[in-house]
Structures are given as structure tokens and as C-alpha cells.
Design an enzyme around this catalytic site. Structure first.
Site, PDB file in Angstrom:
ATOM      1  N   HIS A   1       0.296  -8.363  -3.687  1.00 48.66           N
ATOM      2  CA  HIS A   1       0.541  -6.921  -3.754  1.00 48.66           C
ATOM      3  C   HIS A   1       1.994  -6.723  -4.214  1.00 48.66           C
ATOM      4  CE1 HIS A   1       1.216  -2.852  -2.102  1.00 48.66           C
ATOM      5  NE2 HIS A   1      -0.092  -2.717  -2.040  1.00 48.66           N
TER       6      HIS A   1
ATOM      7  N   ASP B   1       1.812 -12.311   4.198  1.00 54.02           N
ATOM      8  CA  ASP B   1       1.487 -10.889   4.148  1.00 54.02           C
ATOM      9  C   ASP B   1       0.057 -10.735   4.651  1.00 54.02           C
ATOM     10  OD1 ASP B   1       0.812  -8.324   3.587  1.00 54.02           O
ATOM     11  OD2 ASP B   1       1.217  -8.427   1.432  1.00 54.02           O
TER      12      ASP B   1
ATOM     13  N   GLN C   1      -3.954  -7.373   4.844  1.00 57.01           N
ATOM     14  CA  GLN C   1      -5.400  -7.261   4.627  1.00 57.01           C
ATOM     15  C   GLN C   1      -6.215  -8.202   5.508  1.00 57.01           C
ATOM     16  OE1 GLN C   1      -6.985  -5.059   2.806  1.00 57.01           O
ATOM     17  NE2 GLN C   1      -5.341  -4.158   1.582  1.00 57.01           N
TER      18      GLN C   1
ATOM     19  N   LYS D   1      -3.772   0.510   7.992  1.00 56.37           N
ATOM     20  CA  LYS D   1      -4.972  -0.191   7.519  1.00 56.37           C
ATOM     21  C   LYS D   1      -5.817  -0.713   8.671  1.00 56.37           C
ATOM     22  CE  LYS D   1      -2.725  -1.975   3.351  1.00 56.37           C
ATOM     23  NZ  LYS D   1      -3.039  -1.122   2.214  1.00 56.37           N
TER      24      LYS D   1
ATOM     25  N   CYS E   1      -1.944  -1.838  -6.906  1.00 50.91           N
ATOM     26  CA  CYS E   1      -0.620  -2.410  -6.617  1.00 50.91           C
ATOM     27  C   CYS E   1      -0.625  -3.923  -6.810  1.00 50.91           C
ATOM     28  CB  CYS E   1      -0.146  -2.069  -5.213  1.00 50.91           C
ATOM     29  SG  CYS E   1       0.017  -0.315  -4.919  1.00 50.91           S
TER      30      CYS E   1
HETATM   31  C1  LIG Z   1      -1.825  -7.153   0.693  1.00 49.93           C
HETATM   32  C2  LIG Z   1      -0.974  -5.959   0.934  1.00 49.93           C
HETATM   33  N1  LIG Z   1       0.345  -6.124   1.171  1.00 49.93           N
HETATM   34  C3  LIG Z   1       1.171  -5.093   1.409  1.00 49.93           C
HETATM   35  C4  LIG Z   1       0.697  -3.801   1.427  1.00 49.93           C
HETATM   36  C5  LIG Z   1       1.678  -2.713   1.670  1.00 49.93           C
HETATM   37  O1  LIG Z   1       1.451  -2.034   2.878  1.00 49.93           O
HETATM   38  P1  LIG Z   1       2.214  -0.683   3.150  1.00 49.93           P
HETATM   39  O2  LIG Z   1       1.761   0.267   2.091  1.00 49.93           O
HETATM   40  O3  LIG Z   1       1.799  -0.252   4.498  1.00 49.93           O
HETATM   41  O4  LIG Z   1       3.664  -0.960   3.048  1.00 49.93           O
HETATM   42  C6  LIG Z   1      -0.671  -3.577   1.178  1.00 49.93           C
HETATM   43  C7  LIG Z   1      -1.260  -2.230   1.169  1.00 49.93           C
HETATM   44  O5  LIG Z   1      -0.849  -1.283   0.542  1.00 49.93           O
HETATM   45  C8  LIG Z   1      -1.514  -4.679   0.922  1.00 49.93           C
HETATM   46  O6  LIG Z   1      -2.810  -4.506   0.668  1.00 49.93           O
END
Ligand SMILES: Cc1ncc(COP(=O)(O)O)c(C=O)c1O
Ligand SMILES: Cc1ncc(COP(=O)(O)O)c(C=O)c1O
Lengths: 425, 144, 425, 144
Positions: free
Chosen positions: C134, C211, C214, C237, C383
Site C-alpha cells: 500500500h 503492515d 489487512q 478496518k 493505493c
Molecule cells: C495494507 C494497508 N496498509 C495501510 C493502509 C493505510 O491505513 P490507514 O488509511 O488507516 O492509514 C491500508 C488501508 O488504507 C492498507 O490496506
């Protein structure tokens, strides 16, 4: 007089917690709004309604809920922009709190990614703050000077609790990159002369950041009239939720600044080895933003606008005058901050001694007020330790007022203080 | 209301009439602890003889909680063995850091149980612990 | 089979929005939980209750409401710590979202205030990510390398959508400072082999950040077993509110890292010219934290625990199998990601052509699904633009599943896709 | 449902049967615009004669909204004066950036009113504007 038409009882009904009884049958007398304010049912319901029926992520979503949520989130930006008179809606950046807003600006200075000379900082350059700042407007600048080798300098505070501007022309000089100053002190209640500071900063080409965390909730603030380059404030002190703060900045400066947090939504395009960035405000809003918090903040802004910021200011002025008069009748109470009502808000800090003249520790003052009378005040250094050092005291007791407070509550405070003097007599 | 209160009679009593206050000689170790967030300070001396706590003497400034805690500590520690007193310190620490969720062992704590209400106020926990942490520190140094 | 005892209808009743009708009488089929999940009434009510009756600032307050609010906030930390098996509660840092959590770690690298060799980075050093990350796990590392002169390197992705580990020993080497990798891809659904990466990183003394944005919402995750040094995830999420994210880190590392945001509550003592800092977790929680958001997240964790993370994982496994089978019946649909159910979650991305073989833009797919069927999917690059570049496509359509989804909803998706093919036929 | 829809018949019609598509000669200016967030692309040529838009020719790829928007633009701009066409562009931009809150001026916009529903989807606004921004850019260059 305006305050006579101010229907505080009707307002109190909007705040569920104010009807709450504390354990032991104590009523709640909430005099800690400078720390964080209570929330009206209008804000609570707006958040609940959004979470129940309209929630989804914003910006990136192409479906009905995404459109509703994005509309609500961006409408919040419009409302906040209008509330503080921002010339353009893009100039409103949503952060997590005022602290992040200030750090966002501070991290632009001496950032290796920066390309604008105004944010280029090194040894010999100076950053100016004041002795009455909240830690959130000191520590980020300490970091900035430590990162860059620049020098941190500061305005002193007079015995009366006013900014000492005697050194204005020396403190703000050709070496100054930015001046960061509170609009209103969260301890003294003092309202600072931003115009004079901005005028001097303009002469030498320094930027100005105003920490308006304690002013925006309490009186009409117009960022354009204020004349600064950046203004930070925070949702939870203005009847809005926790989890959201605001940075206003001149579009031209925000455009020129390097990005701060990297991530989703702040980009234009990403390759593995480099990225380009979205225009403001999104450039500074990495990741999922505080969506339901923005909805709550919008409801808060609507609420404050409905009551009327001038009316709120007048009411607090009235309460402050009443409180200052009542507290001055306790000879063992020493006010830390201006005694007069000029350029002063409803934040009242003091130390207390017993009748025998022995100091009573603010922790004890606050705890007895709470334990016995349900009076919630804040005790300690209120995140302004240098200011307390300046006055040679480790801590104060602070009563901070807001639109829902009454003179009855101030009477309860005074009664409570008399009792404290007895307990620790 | 007093039942709800953090200020048990006993705490106020100790605050107004602190036990064993004042710095005395002889001592094996002296420490000075400060709580920077509220400015509370304590100087503490410990004298240990043959595994027994011969004297705990102290001086300091701060709120009633921090002062009373020092007084209660003096009462509980002086005259017991080092080992016993450290067990009390541990139990006191567990109680205070338990955020109001810990059931205190009254047998171990004695009067110090009066501080249970403090545990709910994180900002006050350090006040109550100041003297006790200083004591632990001093004991470690004196037996080294 | 576990999924037969999974009472999805009862669960759906907990989520008010799922009973909502969209404008035009469309039912809502929410298949965008990978973007952000919906919230159960348990979470919404916990937040409302806190805001109505127990709210005040935390930590610094010495009164009844302050104690209640602090207790609730710190209890949320306990719950989150228990939920992900954190060895110590202090290792849970509340941030505003997962993006901030990752930036917090990234800003430690090459920070002039840093004193620990593990975070010292310069030219010749390397930071490793993957092509399926992401943007929130790419851009912060681009910044870190740009600040420090270090080199960014990355694992590639196979045609099947798996991490290409062929270069493992070369990519992670003595020059590597940190490896940042997704536990589960937000596009492919792929679950990455963290153990292999951690094992190699340990050999060369590199740190590992996972990270888990998900994965934590969808299956039992135990940070201790995962073996990484940092794990980031996000409240919105996992049926929690927006405005809160989590960084877990090994206490010893968090202790060693320099502070990030400066401000109230993260300090021990402040003088005008320097400061000392609070122990973790507070060191990294500058300013007023997401209080009511933590309360909401605690309720979310309770909710997920009550339903049972293994049961949720099984149910999603069941749904994913059903969806993969159903979608494979559309010959013009190209799956981007693994076809088999091994090491794969319920995130299903694809491209679509019409019967004549002309590509249909994902924007159009998503919009027709929403407009006509109320099916909410996400379209675009999610993203993860570099991953899409890797597959030579600008965008995909993504259906992402959660505990409240049903096979009926997947049928609706398939019907919708057939209709899309007709509209753009 | 179609009434609620962003996909007015007219948009689909233009998508399936784009007007004036294809790059033609002669032209005064050619521009190439890209929407990096979704990969939509357009190449646009403009021929201006005596203050009148003699031809608008284009080629590109992207979603139906971006393709239809280019086709509608061709219809509205070709044959009008530069000044008139820029007024339409301004009104179209105002509508699209209005987040669904702007009442469109149908007299000015004509068929382009069909894009009103797009304004509520920020992620799609750029699709609709891509061709129009490219046109504005090309006109500015061609009259320079
Ligand atoms: C794999 C992953 N990492 C990071 C994020 C970022 O999360 P946030 O938008 O809560 O900062 C997301 C979702 O947007 C994601 O799916
Ligand atoms: C003057 C001032 N500045 C900054 C802050 C920090 O605001 P926040 O805690 O929302 O970051 C506060 C309040 O805590 C404040 O009173």
C-alpha cells in the site's frame, strides 16, 4: 447587556454530562474546558448518525456511501473554513490534534525534502517562541532546532502574566525564520498581541504560527484578519470530538512546503522509486482521515455558530469578571495571570494557602474540590512547565470556563476552596 | 462522600502528623527523587542492620498523598526485615499501578491499603509511589 | 463445518447500515470492507455513551470524569494488547491511523535526534519493501531514503500475485536496516510468508515492520508469534471508528527510538531549551489522544473477540471460495491475485471485458454495480499503484469481504457484473 | 434507478458513439493530459480561425465518463467562438467542482448538464474534467 439574554440553562440541556450525578451523589461542576470541552447532543448524534447510516471511506470510494461520506467530510472542511474565515477551503488541513498541526509545520523546517528558502534552516537561524507556550508549541520547535542547528529563542512573561515585548525588535530579527506564539495562554488566560508580532515578523521576513487552541473555541477568530501564516487549533476543545485538529495555512505556503506524513491519499502518482503529491489539502492528509470526527467537528461548528461566537465571548467575559471578583475575596489565593479583564479569557489559574499561610499543593486542592463538591478543575503545570518555572511554582490550580458554565458553579468553586483551606488548615 | 474519596482519614492524618519525618544519622544510603511532572521531591535515608531496617528517615515537599505515603512507608518499613519491607513495596506498587482494578492484599499492606483510591488517578500514582521508589532505591544501595 | 454454525444474519443485525436502503430503493451490498469496514451498534453506542457521560481529557486530569476517561482509554490499550498478543501493554501506541504508525517508525531512521545504531541510516544502507505494498508502506520509506541517502529496494511479485522470494538472500543483506512488508495484500489478498522474511532479517540484523492493516481485522494475529519488530494496523478496518490506528513495537526498540511528534503528554519535563520524555507508550502519543476513538476500538475488539476471530476467518474463507468459484464462470474476468485459497484472504481484484472482448474500465464497472444494484466495490489502484503498474493495468475492481457478508451478496455481485457487460456490450 | 444514476443515457450514448473522435489536421496546438490516479489519457488538438473554434479533435483512453466528456466537449465547442466555448468550460468546471451543491446553468451547458451526477463523486470529477482541461490548455496555447 448581552449576557442577560444568554440562555445558559437551555444550553446546559444540550450537554448530557452536565445533568449527570457523580458517584456519591455529587453534582458535576465542570470547570476544565480548557483541558477538553464537553459535547452537546447535536455533535454526539451527528457522529452516531454518520456511523450508523452513512459511513465509508472518503475520496477514493465510487459508491453511494462513499459519496455521502466524502460529501460530509468535505462539507466539514467548508464549515471549518467559514468558521475561521479562511480565504480558501483548501487551506484547512485536518490533523489528529493541534499538536500534530504544529509538528506538521515544524517538520517542514530543515526538511531535506524541502526546496523553499523560507523553510531552509541551519546554524545561525533562529526560531522564536514564548515562555507561556503549551508544550505542544515548544517541543516541536526544540526538535526543529536540534535537527537543524538553529537557535531557539523566546519572549519572556511579565509578573502580571503578559508577554514582555520590550525585546520585540531584537528577538525577531533578520535571522528569525518563524515565530510561534499562542493566541491565548492556556494557563494565564492572557490574549497576546498577535498584530504587533506579525507586523515585526513581516519587517524581517519571518513566518508566524499562531496556536489558537484556546481562542478559536471561545471567541470569533478570523485567520485572515489575524494576519499570521499558520493557525492551529483542535476539535476537542470546541465542543467537537477527540481525534481531530486543524491547521490553517496560506495556500501559497502550504503549496511550497514539503509533504510530512507519507501514504495513501496524499499522493498524485506513486512509482517504486519516487512519488508525486496531491494538491493541498490532501497533500498533508496521509491515510484514512478522521472521517466521523470531521462530521462531529462540523456539527460543533454549527452549534457554536448557532449560539453565536460573540454571545459566547460575552458570556465568558461576564463569568470571568464574576470569578475574578469572587476569588479576590480569598486573601490566601494568588492569581497567576492578569487581574483585569482586558485581553483576557476565562482561564483562571492560582495557588492557594491555608489560613495559617502554609501552601496547599494544587493536587490536594483539585482532589478535594472533586471528591467533596464534584468541582472538576485541572491541577499541575497544564503542559506549560516553563511558565510555571518562570513563576517559581511547580503547579497551579486552574478553572477554565466555557459557554455552559454558570455563576452558581463559580460559587461552588469558591465554597470548595474555603473547604479545602479547612481540610488542610 | 468520604467513602468515595481518595482522601481516607488515614491519609490526611499521616499528612498532618507525619511519622518519622526528618533526616537522621546514622544511615547507609541517601537518595533524592523528584517527580518532574509535578515537582514533588523527597530525600530518603536508610539504615540497615543485619538484614533489618533500623531506620527510614526522610524529608521532602509535595502534595498530601506523597507526604502521607512517605509517613506510612516509615511506619511499615522501620523495624521489619529488608525482605519483608520489599514485599510490601512490591504489593504497594502492584496496587498503585493496577489502575483501580487490583484487589489489594490487606494482610501485606496494612495501613497502606488506604491508598487504593489513588490508583484510579494515574496522575496521582506517581505521588504515592515517590517515597516508596526512593526507599527501594536506597535499600538496594545500602545493601550493596 | 464451522461456517454453518456462523450466524451471519444475527451479525448483520448488529450493523445498522446493512439494513439501509440506498436512494432509488436499492439495497446495500457492501463489498468494500478492505477500504473501510462498517460499524456495529456496540461500537457506536460505546462511543455515544462515552461522549454523553464519561468524556474528559485523559492522563492529566485529576477529577472523576478524568479518571473515568483515562480508565476507558487505558483499558482500550489493554484490550488491543490482548487482542494481538502483545507481550506488554506499553508496546501498544495509539496513532491516528496505520499510515501515521508507519511514518512514526520511518521517521526514526536517520533522525538527527536518534542515538541508536539500528536507526542510523546513510548512503550505502538499504531499506526493503515490496511491490505489493500500500502507498502508506512505500511513501514513508521513499521519504526516509531521500532524507538519508539510503537506497530503497523491493521484492517483486509473481504473475500469480505472490511475493517473489527468489532474491531473498540478496535483497535482505548486511546493508539492510529494515524490511517493511504487508502481512496481507490489500489488492491481491495474498498472505505473505512473514516467517521466512523475519528469519532472513534476523541473520543480517535488519529490523522488520509488518503492515497488518489487512490481516488483524480478518484473522487471529499474534505479534509475538509473527516475530517482527513492529506491526501496524488501523481501527476503521476492524469495525472500529476512524481516527485511530495502532503501532505495536518491541518495548526495547520503542525505548531506543527518538520521539516523533513533540507536545503535551509525551514529555517528562520541559525547560525552554530542552526536554526529557515520558516512557512508552506516552512518548509517542503527543497531544490529546484519540480518546473516544480508543473507546470505540475497545468495543470493536470486544465485538470481534465475542464473535471469535477463528470463526471470522473460517467464514471469510468460505465466502472467498464461493466468490472465486462464481467469478471464474465469467470468462471475460481476469483475476489479479491467487486463484487458490491457500494463504489468501477475502480480497478479490479483477479486470473485466465485455463479451466482444473490449476492456470495461473499472470506474464503469464500479459505478454500474453501485448505481443499479447497490453493490459497493472499490475501483482504481487501491493505493497500490506500483502493483498495478507491475500487472500493466491502470486499475482493477475489488470486492473485499468481511464477517457480515453473505453468499447472496456475492450472487448479487456476479449478477451485477453480467449487467455491466451488457451495458458496455 | 436510471434517474438516480450518474449514467444518463446521454453519457452512455456519447461513450458508445463518440463525436468527432480521432486526431485531425490542421491544428494550432496539441496537448496530452494524463490523470495519474486512474491512468486516463487524452491527446487533444485545437484549430482556431479568427476567434472561432474550427476543429476540436482528440484521441484517448479511459472510463466512459472521460470518453463521453470529450465527445460532448467536441459537440459544444466546435463551431462556436473561443470566448463562448471557454464560458462553457468555466460553467462545466464550476458544476463538477461543486460537490453536487451547484445548480447548473442549463442554457450555458446544454447536453453537458448530464454530468451533474458526477459531481458527487470526487474520484470521478477528474475523469469528467480531463478532456475539458486539456481543451482549455490547448486553446490557450493556440491563441498565444
Ligand atoms: C495494507 C494497508 N496498509 C495501510 C493502509 C493505510 O491505513 P490507514 O488509511 O488507516 O492509514 C491500508 C488501508 O488504507 C492498507 O490496506
Ligand atoms: C494552547 C494550547 N496549545 C496546544 C494544545 C494541544 O492541543 P491537542 O492536545 O489537541 O494537541 C493545547 C491543549 O492541550 C493548548 O491549550
Amino acid at each position: 447587556m448581552v449576557q442577560e439574554s444568554f440562555d445558559v440553562e437551555r444550553i446546559r440541556k444540550d450537554f448530557p454530562v452536565l445533568s449527570r450525578e457523580l458517584p456519591g451523589g455529587r453534582p458535576l461542576v465542570y470547570l476544565d474546558s480548557g483541558n477538553s470541552s464537553q459535547k452537546p447532543v447535536q455533535v454526539i448524534d451527528a457522529m452516531r448518525d454518520h456511523l450508523s447510516l452513512h459511513y465509508s471511506n472518503v475520496g477514493r470510494a465510487h459508491h453511494a456511501l462513499g459519496a455521502e461520506s466524502t460529501e460530509a467530510y468535505e462539507a466539514a472542511r467548508d464549515k471549518v473554513a467559514a468558521f475561521v474565515g479562511a480565504p480558501a477551503r483548501e487551506e484547512i488541513i485536518f490533523t489528529k490534534n493541534a499538536s500534530e498541526a504544529i509538528n506538521l509545520v515544524a517538520y517542514a523546517f530543515g526538511n531535506p525534502l524541502n526546496t523553499d528558502p523560507r523553510f531552509r534552516v541551519g546554524p545561525g537561524d533562529e526560531i522564536v517562541v514564548t515562555e507561556m507556550e503549551h508544550h505542544s508549541n515548544i517541543v516541536p520547535w526544540q526538535f526543529a532546532t536540534q535537527r537543524t542547528g538553529a537557535t531557539l529563542r523566546w519572549f519572556g512573561v511579565t509578573d502580571e502574566g503578559r508577554l514582555n515585548l520590550d525585546d520585540l525588535d531584537e528577538l525577531i530579527n533578520e535571522r528569525t525564520k518563524i515565530v510561534a506564539v499562542a493566541h491565548q495562554s492556556n494557563v494565564l488566560g492572557t490574549v497576546n498581541p498577535i498584530a504587533a508580532i506579525v507586523a515585526r515578523a513581516r519587517q524581517v521576513g519571518a513566518l508566524v504560527l499562531v496556536d489558537a487552541s484556546q481562542s478559536v473555541p471561545h471567541k470569533p477568530v478570523n485567520v485572515a484578519e489575524l494576519g499570521a501564516d499558520f493557525v492551529a487549533f483542535t476539535g476537542h476543545k470546541m465542543v467537537g470530538p477527540s481525534g481531530i485538529g486543524v491547521l490553517w495555512g496560506r495556500a501559497e505556503l502550504l503549496d511550497a512546503m514539503p509533504p510530512f506524513l507519507g501514504g495513501g491519499e496524499m499522493i498524485e502518482a506513486v512509482w517504486m522509486d519516487h512519488s508525486t503529491f496531491a494538491p493541498i489539502p490532501h497533500k498533508f492528509e496521509a491515510g484514512t482521515p478522521p472521517i466521523v470526527e470531521a462530521v462531529g467537528l462540523a456539527a460543533a461548528v454549527d452549534y457554536l455558530t448557532e449560539v453565536g461566537m460573540p454571545a459566547i465571548q460575552d458570556w465568558e467575559h461576564h463569568l470571568t469578571g464574576y470569578a475574578l471578583a469572587a476569588l479576590s475575596e480569598i486573601p490566601e489565593l494568588r492569581l497567576i495571570g492578569p487581574r483585569d479583564l482586558d485581553s483576557r479569557g476565562g482561564t483562571i489559574s492560582f495557588t492557594l494557602r491555608n489560613r495559617a499561610g502554609d501552601p496547599i499543593h494544587p493536587h490536594d486542592v483539585g482532589q478535594i474540590l472533586d471528591d467533596v463538591f464534584g468541582v472538576a478543575v485541572r491541577v499541575g503545570h497544564h503542559c506549560a512547565r516553563p511558565l510555571h518555572l518562570r513563576f517559581g511554582i511547580p503547579a497551579t490550580t486552574r478553572a477554565s470556563l466555557y459557554l455552559y458554565n454558570t455563576t452558581d458553579e463559580l460559587d461552588a468553586l469558591v465554597r470548595g476552596l474555603h473547604h479545602v483551606q479547612k481540610v488542610f488548615g | 462522600m468520604i467513602a468515595e474519596s481518595m482522601y481516607q482519614e488515614l491519609i490526611l492524618e499521616h499528612y498532618k502528623h507525619p511519622q518519622g519525618r526528618g533526616l537522621r544519622e546514622p544511615y547507609d544510603a541517601e537518595v533524592h527523587h523528584v517527580n518532574p511532572t509535578c515537582g514533588d521531591e523527597i530525600t530518603m535515608r536508610v539504615k540497615v542492620d543485619d538484614g533489618k531496617v533500623a531506620d527510614v528517615s526522610y524529608d521532602g515537599q509535595g502534595c498530601s498523598i506523597s507526604q502521607a505515603a512517605a509517613s506510612v512507608l516509615h511506619e511499615l518499613a522501620a523495624g521489619t526485615t529488608v525482605e519483608e519491607s520489599l514485599a510490601v513495596v512490591d504489593e504497594f506498587t502492584r496496587l498503585l499501578q493496577g489502575r483501580g482494578q487490583v484487589e489489594p492484599d490487606e494482610d501485606v499492606l496494612g495501613d497502606a491499603v488506604a491508598f487504593a483510591g489513588v490508583a484510579k488517578f494515574p496522575a496521582r500514582v506517581k505521588c504515592a509511589l515517590l517515597a516508596w521508589m526512593a526507599y527501594k532505591d536506597a535499600v538496594v544501595r545500602s545493601t550493596r
